[in-house]
Enzyme design. Sequence first.
Site, PDB file in Angstrom:
ATOM      1  N   CYS A 144       0.833  -1.200   0.000  1.00 27.82           N
ATOM      2  CA  CYS A 144       0.000   0.000   0.000  1.00 27.82           C
ATOM      3  C   CYS A 144       0.870   1.254   0.000  1.00 27.82           C
ATOM      4  CB  CYS A 144      -0.930  -0.002   1.213  1.00 27.82           C
ATOM      5  SG  CYS A 144      -1.964   1.456   1.280  1.00 27.82           S
ATOM      6  N   CYS A 147      -0.504   4.228   1.945  1.00 26.43           N
ATOM      7  CA  CYS A 147      -0.350   4.128   3.400  1.00 26.43           C
ATOM      8  C   CYS A 147       1.109   4.321   3.828  1.00 26.43           C
ATOM      9  CB  CYS A 147      -0.781   2.754   3.917  1.00 26.43           C
ATOM     10  SG  CYS A 147      -2.205   2.020   3.124  1.00 26.43           S
ATOM     11  N   ASP A 148       2.036   3.695   3.114  1.00 30.21           N
ATOM     12  CA  ASP A 148       3.392   3.539   3.646  1.00 30.21           C
ATOM     13  C   ASP A 148       4.483   4.374   2.977  1.00 30.21           C
ATOM     14  OD1 ASP A 148       2.344   1.725   5.426  1.00 30.21           O
ATOM     15  OD2 ASP A 148       2.758  -0.007   4.152  1.00 30.21           O
TER      16      ASP A 148
END
Length: 338
Positions: A144, A147-148
Amino acid sequence: MVSFSEENIYDVIIVGGAAAALTAAIYAARRAMKTLVIAKSIGGQATMTDSIENYPGFLRIGGVPLMNKMLKQAMKSGAEVFYEEVNGVEEIQKGNVDKPLFLVKTTAGNKYKSKSVILAYGKTPRTLDVPGEGEFGAKGVSYCATCDMPLYAGKNVAVVGGGNSALEAAEYGSKICKKVYLVHRRDQFRGFESLVEEVKKRKNIEILYNSAVKEIKGDGTVHSVVIQDVVTNKTREIPVNGVFVEIGSVTKTEFVKNLVKLDQLGQIIVTNNGNAYYPGRDDIRPGVFAAGDLTQTPFKQLVVSAGEGCKAALQTYNYLSGQQATFVADWVSKKKKS
Ligand code: NAP
């Protein structure tokens, strides 16, 4: 309305934690069904983007806030939510109203009984299946980028894949990372042309065509990735701190193949109202429903998943209460009124 409540037996267990599952939970709980949601995590694929512009009611909203709103609404409606991974669903006996009873098992070793089950756990990111990928999960390997990627600000990363997800991840990474290696197994991308052009323009993105990841190496966390040129077979090791695997998603339905009928892609075949079938048969399996991206429905869209979750929950209610679904077309009603 019949009362379904019995101690330790749920009326419906919903497997999954994204749009289809949480919408099903809202509708089920609001129909006073004893509802349990079992989800590995909340949000599914929607959480992989910070800009959703086609979910009605929101001009623009991030995936995480939208999913959190759905979770809050489901819980406020009365659904219980347990964070576990389901790895088995089996029919165990007839319930007290001559209907089957189901046992839902989780990897934590817990077992839950329910009179019906809605399978709505969407799709799962595809994995590379190379050495180091499992070992460095959450220690440098991510599925992701939204997200990261911020965790790798100023560092070098590799993005693997050749579709829109990989292209978007590389483009996003180029804004915050020192350098992005975009590793694609072919010499052509399958993403939007405009996105491909944008990626090619970025000076800190190096595209490695015809390249396959052979190994992810590290020492506690990722420090490099071994790449093989699939034409020359030559390998080289590239120093990176993060590897973003953006190679599409798969439907993980292996554990329900003895419960429901699947299509050739492993998707659960459902009726228009979310009823699943017995495996290899054309008759509906009482008490088992499915909704969202893991079904054969062609439009894998957030709003479609939510709608299907709603239908599956209402169909579950009809099933448990012995009611028939009512089909009243709007134009019929209007004609009658005139
Ligand atoms: P995708 O379109 O299926 O692309 C997957 C990519 O990963 C392909 O380039 C494929 O290579 C590669 N791949 C697959 N298995 C691999 C493996 N084992 N090793 C190495 N590479 C592998 O998946 P996606 O990019 O996640 O997109 C999924 C869907 O969402 C698509 O319809 C996409 O258009 C859509 N999407 C839309 C947006 C947007 O509208 N902004 C953003 C993201 C995604 P090959 O090309 O060789 O098959």
